[in-house]
Design a protein around this motif. Sequence first.
Motif, PDB file in Angstrom:
ATOM      1  N   GLU A 126       0.451  -1.180   0.281  1.00  0.00           N
ATOM      2  CA  GLU A 126       0.338   0.169  -0.209  1.00  0.00           C
ATOM      3  C   GLU A 126       0.917   1.199   0.156  1.00  0.00           C
ATOM      4  OE1 GLU A 126      -3.728   2.326   2.953  1.00  0.00           O
ATOM      5  OE2 GLU A 126      -2.471  -0.191   3.228  1.00  0.00           O
ATOM      6  N   SER A 127       1.002   2.075  -0.948  1.00  0.00           N
ATOM      7  CA  SER A 127       1.950   3.232  -1.152  1.00  0.00           C
ATOM      8  C   SER A 127       0.921   4.144  -0.934  1.00  0.00           C
ATOM      9  CB  SER A 127       2.276   3.284  -1.914  1.00  0.00           C
ATOM     10  OG  SER A 127       3.257   2.723  -2.584  1.00  0.00           O
ATOM     11  N   ILE A 128       1.477   5.136  -0.118  1.00  0.00           N
ATOM     12  CA  ILE A 128       0.755   7.285   0.055  1.00  0.00           C
ATOM     13  C   ILE A 128       1.529   7.651  -0.373  1.00  0.00           C
ATOM     14  CG2 ILE A 128      -0.810   8.236   1.701  1.00  0.00           C
ATOM     15  CD1 ILE A 128      -1.485   5.292   3.344  1.00  0.00           C
ATOM     16  N   TYR A 129       1.245   8.663  -1.283  1.00  0.00           N
ATOM     17  CA  TYR A 129       1.927   9.978  -1.666  1.00  0.00           C
ATOM     18  C   TYR A 129       1.331  10.671  -1.794  1.00  0.00           C
ATOM     19  CZ  TYR A 129       0.394   7.471  -5.937  1.00  0.00           C
ATOM     20  OH  TYR A 129      -0.090   6.894  -6.735  1.00  0.00           O
ATOM     21  N   VAL A 135      -3.188  13.895  -1.861  1.00  0.00           N
ATOM     22  CA  VAL A 135      -1.996  12.819  -1.389  1.00  0.00           C
ATOM     23  C   VAL A 135      -3.473  11.490  -2.143  1.00  0.00           C
ATOM     24  CG1 VAL A 135      -2.630  11.090   0.998  1.00  0.00           C
ATOM     25  CG2 VAL A 135      -2.196  13.318   1.232  1.00  0.00           C
ATOM     26  N   THR A 136      -2.090  10.678  -2.317  1.00  0.00           N
ATOM     27  CA  THR A 136      -3.152   9.861  -3.298  1.00  0.00           C
ATOM     28  C   THR A 136      -2.955   8.008  -3.198  1.00  0.00           C
ATOM     29  OG1 THR A 136      -2.445  10.791  -4.880  1.00  0.00           O
ATOM     30  CG2 THR A 136      -2.963   8.478  -5.514  1.00  0.00           C
ATOM     31  N   GLU A 137      -3.800   7.467  -2.773  1.00  0.00           N
ATOM     32  CA  GLU A 137      -3.222   6.108  -2.447  1.00  0.00           C
ATOM     33  C   GLU A 137      -3.346   4.891  -3.855  1.00  0.00           C
ATOM     34  OE1 GLU A 137      -5.465   4.900   1.005  1.00  0.00           O
ATOM     35  OE2 GLU A 137      -4.960   7.159   2.079  1.00  0.00           O
ATOM     36  N   ASP A 138      -2.939   3.930  -3.357  1.00  0.00           N
ATOM     37  CA  ASP A 138      -2.520   3.194  -4.555  1.00  0.00           C
ATOM     38  C   ASP A 138      -2.063   1.879  -3.765  1.00  0.00           C
ATOM     39  OD1 ASP A 138      -3.740   4.015  -6.498  1.00  0.00           O
ATOM     40  OD2 ASP A 138      -1.871   5.159  -7.208  1.00  0.00           O
ATOM     41  N   ASN A 139      -2.466   0.504  -4.401  1.00  0.00           N
ATOM     42  CA  ASN A 139      -1.690  -0.743  -4.177  1.00  0.00           C
ATOM     43  C   ASN A 139      -0.743  -0.753  -5.181  1.00  0.00           C
ATOM     44  OD1 ASN A 139      -3.829  -1.505  -1.687  1.00  0.00           O
ATOM     45  ND2 ASN A 139      -4.992  -2.025  -2.855  1.00  0.00           N
TER      46      ASN A 139
END
Length: 198
Positions: A126-129, A135-139
């Motif tokens: 899980e990346s939060i950047y 603010v974006t969250e992606d697997n």
Amino acid sequence: MLMQYRICPRFLAFRWSLVRNLLIAASVTTAAAVTIRPAFAASSSAQCTTVGRREGCSSAASSSNSSANMGDQTPATASASVESYQAGSSSVAFVTTPDRESARKLARSIIDQKLAACVNIVPNIESIYMWEGKVTEDNEYLMMVKTRTNRIDELSKFVRENHPYSVAEVISLPIQNGNPPYLDWIAQSVPEKGGRQD
């Protein structure tokens, strides 16, 4: 049989904390600090030859090229490896991708180009950047690329040219210490900068 492992999201932070602490410990250890080698270090029977541990590793008994096996060193030659490894001459590079297919394709290309000895693909991170002011969250999938330190620039360029992201993550940390046969295997598998082994 290939087994899929699911990681509970609440343990993700613990896993990254553990990896971070291991990397910090490895970075403060010098090659000179390792003078005693455990007896089991020379008896390794696994060799990673393609992408990932589950798919690309074979036992020493099934390998046709016994001289390329990481565990083929005698205690005397393995002991010499401890003394011959130059701290920081190999590195681990981290690359993230949006999906499994792009990670596998990129990893295979990196290995085919002899830019790395091995690529591990860690699924479902899980990346939060911050991206474009939000603010974006992606697997994502994390690739751990083992290579020579002097090949990182070439690896980074190759990833930029073949990655689906417009800004590809390629960060590296030098390997200060590790299992001598494995470190020798990295050096044998990845040619020096400018040279290509076939």
